[in-house]
Design an enzyme around this catalytic site. Structure first.
Site, PDB file in Angstrom:
ATOM      1  N   TYR A 171      57.689 -10.603  -1.832  1.00 39.91           N
ATOM      2  CA  TYR A 171      57.036 -10.198  -3.084  1.00 39.91           C
ATOM      3  C   TYR A 171      56.895 -11.401  -4.018  1.00 39.91           C
ATOM      4  O   TYR A 171      55.820 -11.648  -4.573  1.00 39.91           O
ATOM      5  CB  TYR A 171      57.849  -9.077  -3.779  1.00 39.91           C
ATOM      6  CG  TYR A 171      57.647  -9.080  -5.259  1.00 39.91           C
ATOM      7  CD1 TYR A 171      56.438  -8.673  -5.804  1.00 39.91           C
ATOM      8  CD2 TYR A 171      58.641  -9.559  -6.124  1.00 39.91           C
ATOM      9  CE1 TYR A 171      56.225  -8.740  -7.175  1.00 39.91           C
ATOM     10  CE2 TYR A 171      58.439  -9.626  -7.482  1.00 39.91           C
ATOM     11  CZ  TYR A 171      57.226  -9.221  -8.005  1.00 39.91           C
ATOM     12  OH  TYR A 171      57.021  -9.297  -9.355  1.00 39.91           O
ATOM     13  N   HIS A 172      57.986 -12.154  -4.189  1.00 32.87           N
ATOM     14  CA  HIS A 172      57.922 -13.305  -5.098  1.00 32.87           C
ATOM     15  C   HIS A 172      56.969 -14.383  -4.552  1.00 32.87           C
ATOM     16  O   HIS A 172      56.314 -15.084  -5.326  1.00 32.87           O
ATOM     17  CB  HIS A 172      59.326 -13.890  -5.325  1.00 32.87           C
ATOM     18  CG  HIS A 172      60.202 -13.031  -6.208  1.00 32.87           C
ATOM     19  ND1 HIS A 172      61.184 -12.214  -5.707  1.00 32.87           N
ATOM     20  CD2 HIS A 172      60.215 -12.860  -7.551  1.00 32.87           C
ATOM     21  CE1 HIS A 172      61.777 -11.578  -6.712  1.00 32.87           C
ATOM     22  NE2 HIS A 172      61.220 -11.947  -7.839  1.00 32.87           N
ATOM     23  N   THR A 181      56.079 -13.207 -12.589  1.00 33.92           N
ATOM     24  CA  THR A 181      57.523 -13.002 -12.556  1.00 33.92           C
ATOM     25  C   THR A 181      58.300 -14.290 -12.825  1.00 33.92           C
ATOM     26  O   THR A 181      57.853 -15.375 -12.439  1.00 33.92           O
ATOM     27  CB  THR A 181      57.949 -12.431 -11.181  1.00 33.92           C
ATOM     28  OG1 THR A 181      59.377 -12.339 -11.130  1.00 33.92           O
ATOM     29  CG2 THR A 181      57.492 -13.292 -10.026  1.00 33.92           C
ATOM     30  N   SER A 234      61.727 -13.860  -2.201  1.00 38.26           N
ATOM     31  CA  SER A 234      61.360 -12.716  -1.360  1.00 38.26           C
ATOM     32  C   SER A 234      59.862 -12.824  -1.103  1.00 38.26           C
ATOM     33  O   SER A 234      59.165 -13.596  -1.777  1.00 38.26           O
ATOM     34  CB  SER A 234      61.642 -11.388  -2.081  1.00 38.26           C
ATOM     35  OG  SER A 234      60.691 -11.191  -3.118  1.00 38.26           O
ATOM     36  N   LYS A 263      53.497 -13.825  -5.822  1.00 35.60           N
ATOM     37  CA  LYS A 263      53.271 -14.233  -7.224  1.00 35.60           C
ATOM     38  C   LYS A 263      53.092 -15.750  -7.312  1.00 35.60           C
ATOM     39  O   LYS A 263      52.405 -16.246  -8.209  1.00 35.60           O
ATOM     40  CB  LYS A 263      54.434 -13.774  -8.095  1.00 35.60           C
ATOM     41  CG  LYS A 263      54.591 -12.259  -8.172  1.00 35.60           C
ATOM     42  CD  LYS A 263      53.536 -11.615  -9.059  1.00 35.60           C
ATOM     43  CE  LYS A 263      53.739 -10.116  -9.153  1.00 35.60           C
ATOM     44  NZ  LYS A 263      52.843  -9.460 -10.084  1.00 35.60           N
TER      45      LYS A 263
HETATM   46  N1  USQ Z   1      71.340  -6.208  -7.791  1.00 40.17           N
HETATM   47  C1  USQ Z   1      72.634  -5.714  -7.690  1.00 40.17           C
HETATM   48  N2  USQ Z   1      72.777  -4.376  -7.504  1.00 40.17           N
HETATM   49  C2  USQ Z   1      71.737  -3.508  -7.438  1.00 40.17           C
HETATM   50  C3  USQ Z   1      70.424  -4.025  -7.571  1.00 40.17           C
HETATM   51  C4  USQ Z   1      70.256  -5.383  -7.734  1.00 40.17           C
HETATM   52  O1  USQ Z   1      73.610  -6.443  -7.752  1.00 40.17           O
HETATM   53  O2  USQ Z   1      71.970  -2.304  -7.272  1.00 40.17           O
HETATM   54  C5  USQ Z   1      71.138  -7.651  -7.980  1.00 40.17           C
HETATM   55  C6  USQ Z   1      70.208  -8.287  -6.955  1.00 40.17           C
HETATM   56  O3  USQ Z   1      70.913  -8.682  -5.788  1.00 40.17           O
HETATM   57  C7  USQ Z   1      69.624  -9.436  -7.744  1.00 40.17           C
HETATM   58  C8  USQ Z   1      69.572  -8.917  -9.168  1.00 40.17           C
HETATM   59  O4  USQ Z   1      70.487  -7.815  -9.215  1.00 40.17           O
HETATM   60  O5  USQ Z   1      70.493 -10.525  -7.724  1.00 40.17           O
HETATM   61  C9  USQ Z   1      68.222  -8.463  -9.635  1.00 40.17           C
HETATM   62  O6  USQ Z   1      67.698  -7.483  -8.763  1.00 40.17           O
HETATM   63  P1  USQ Z   1      66.562  -6.463  -9.255  1.00 40.17           P
HETATM   64  O7  USQ Z   1      66.302  -5.489  -8.158  1.00 40.17           O
HETATM   65  O8  USQ Z   1      66.941  -5.913 -10.588  1.00 40.17           O
HETATM   66  O9  USQ Z   1      65.316  -7.433  -9.537  1.00 40.17           O
HETATM   67  P2  USQ Z   1      64.305  -8.194  -8.568  1.00 40.17           P
HETATM   68  O10 USQ Z   1      64.412  -7.772  -7.162  1.00 40.17           O
HETATM   69  O11 USQ Z   1      64.439  -9.651  -8.845  1.00 40.17           O
HETATM   70  O12 USQ Z   1      62.863  -7.725  -9.066  1.00 40.17           O
HETATM   71  C10 USQ Z   1      62.603  -7.177 -10.352  1.00 40.17           C
HETATM   72  C11 USQ Z   1      61.260  -6.457 -10.309  1.00 40.17           C
HETATM   73  C12 USQ Z   1      60.142  -7.470 -10.058  1.00 40.17           C
HETATM   74  C13 USQ Z   1      60.211  -8.569 -11.095  1.00 40.17           C
HETATM   75  C14 USQ Z   1      61.575  -9.224 -11.089  1.00 40.17           C
HETATM   76  C15 USQ Z   1      61.751 -10.205 -12.207  1.00 40.17           C
HETATM   77  O13 USQ Z   1      61.247  -5.457  -9.301  1.00 40.17           O
HETATM   78  O14 USQ Z   1      58.892  -6.819 -10.109  1.00 40.17           O
HETATM   79  O15 USQ Z   1      59.235  -9.551 -10.837  1.00 40.17           O
HETATM   80  O16 USQ Z   1      62.580  -8.204 -11.315  1.00 40.17           O
HETATM   81  S1  USQ Z   1      62.855 -11.480 -11.774  1.00 40.17           S
HETATM   82  O17 USQ Z   1      64.087 -10.893 -11.264  1.00 40.17           O
HETATM   83  O18 USQ Z   1      63.103 -12.241 -12.986  1.00 40.17           O
HETATM   84  O19 USQ Z   1      62.234 -12.292 -10.723  1.00 40.17           O
END
Ligand code: USQ
Length: 406
Positions: free
Chosen positions: A189-190, A145, A187, A193
């Site tokens: 989860y992170h 990730t 998190s 990784k």
């Molecule tokens: N967010 C909102 N509203 C929502 C959902 C999320 O504002 O309804 C915000 C979150 O607070 C965060 C961002 O959008 O700041 C990204 O959240 P996300 O749920 O889209 O992504 P994340 O939790 O980071 O995890 C997802 C995948 C994970 C992958 C990661 C890549 O579930 O498996 O590793 O994206 S990364 O984000 O680049 O680390």
């Protein structure tokens, strides 16, 4: 190539299995079906109706004449079974998706933290351990990730895994070295990784395993060329507060008339990639393995960066949806800049799919088609990073106090 796809029943594992099968590879899925069990635990279901893995592979065979084999094996718990399967099948390459991938799910409770650490770290370690024990020189490709780098504003582009540093010696000279980019997980989860990265580093150095780690951004979209071929090949599509990711969630919310759930000011900048590009990148990585004895190969698997509020505003404009500025359940920087290097995949020929209106509306169309399957009570993100919610952001970009939505 004979390829084992660990976690081949999941959101990226399934379209990857189809894509690689379509290009002529012999695909063997190993999966414990945990993602389906988690749906049951959470009381949610994929927006798209998913058939059993056996039925999906049967349809693929009927459509294309190609077989995808399925093996019910839990990498984290069934070490002996995994080792036996690897010994008997000796794949040329292994794509490893077999981990719990949602940050909110990993932060739900102490039990979910334990599960995520035990599952993810054991799955990765069991795999590495077995490869060494069996002297199996399979190229291991891991879905990592972008989140291992963290989301603080750096003021410079994030390199592909390794950071050149100068270290001052006792005699006053500066020696240069490349180190793994410092981990900064947001998190549990992170965190897993980041722990995986250390395991890879050790096993590449100690045992000469050939490993590629893909630091992937947030995946959007649902269809790939192969999942479009038959209704029963459809990919899963998560919309709930734990597994739905931001852009797909906003598109589904727009389709069902639910206010777009922006966390905090929406100033979070993140890296994105379309699912079709994601499966292409895995193929590119497969075709470009590191040499035996080389360090872990790391690619940044992302194609563009966007700020959450810009995405919400774009979708609101496109669909007429309302935006709800919500208190942020996560502990993360309210605003950040993000510049990411991704030349390695670009140089291998990746031609990115960017956020074109065409593909965005395709997702809204899928969401509208299956809107009857949405349980609106499962849309809010309720997993909190800290018990002190007042310490998190509680104003929108204009300083208005945030409200909750139901
Ligand atoms: N967010 C909102 N509203 C929502 C959902 C999320 O504002 O309804 C915000 C979150 O607070 C965060 C961002 O959008 O700041 C990204 O959240 P996300 O749920 O889209 O992504 P994340 O939790 O980071 O995890 C997802 C995948 C994970 C992958 C990661 C890549 O579930 O498996 O590793 O994206 S990364 O984000 O680049 O680390």
């Amino acid at each position: 190539m004979k390829i084992a796809v660990m976690g081949g029943d999941g959101f990226i594992g399934w379209p990857t299995s189809l894509h690689l099968s379509d290009t002529g590879h012999d695909i063997h899925i190993l999966d414990n079906l945990s993602r389906r069990w988690i749906d049951t635990e959470l009381g949610v279901q994929s927006l798209t109706p998913m058939d059993s893995i056996q039925e999906r592979t049967r349809i693929w065979h009927a459509e294309t004449g190609r077989r995808i084999h399925f093996n019910l094996i839990d990498l984290a718990k069934d070490y002996e079974l995994l080792k036996k399967w690897l010994a008997e099948n000796r794949p040329d390459a292994i794509v490893h998706f077999a981990e719990q991938r949602a940050a909110p799910y990993s932060m739900k409770s102490d039990r979910h933290k334990n599960y995520t650490v035990n599952n993810n770290v054991n799955a990765t370690h069991n795999l590495l351990n077995a490869l060494v024990e069996l002297q199996l020189d399979a190229h291991l490709i891991h879905l990592g990730t972008m989140g291992v780098y963290g989301y603080s504003t750096v003021g410079a582009a994030i390199p592909e895994g390794y950071l050149p540093v100068g270290i001052e010696t006792s005699s006053g000279e500066t020696v240069s070295q490349e180190i793994l980019y410092p981990s900064n997980p947001g998190s549990i989860y992170h965190v897993t990784k980041c722990l995986d990265q250390l395991l890879f580093h050790f096993y590449a150095k100690n045992d000469g395993l050939r490993i590629t780690d893909l630091h992937q951004g947030i995946v959007w979209g649902t269809h790939t060329e192969q999942t479009r071929r038959h209704p029963q090949l459809v990919n899963r599509f998560d919309y709930d507060g734990d597994y739905g990711t931001v852009l797909n969630r906003f598109l589904i919310q727009a389709a069902i008339g639910y206010p777009l759930t922006v966390h905090g000011t929406g100033g979070q900048t993140r890296a994105f990639i379309h699912i079709q590009d994601s499966v292409r990148c895995i193929e590119l990585a497969l075709n470009n393995p590191p040499a035996r004895g080389a360090r872990v190969e790391i690619f940044n698997q992302m194609t563009e960066t966007h700020r959450v509020r810009d995405l919400a505003e774009m979708i609101a404009k496109m669909s007429g949806a309302e935006i709800a500025w919500l208190p942020n359940p996560r502990k993360e920087a309210a605003e950040n800049e993000l510049i990411v290097k991704n030349e390695k995949f670009r140089n291998l020929g990746l031609d990115p799919i960017t956020l074109q209106a065409g593909l965005l509306s395709e997702i809204v169309d899928v969401a509208k088609k299956f809107a009857y399957r949405v349980d609106r009570s499962r849309v809010p993100a309720v997993s909190a990073w800290t018990k002190d919610i007042a310490a998190t952001i509680n104003h929108d970009p204009e300083g208005r106090r945030l409200k909750s939505v139901s």
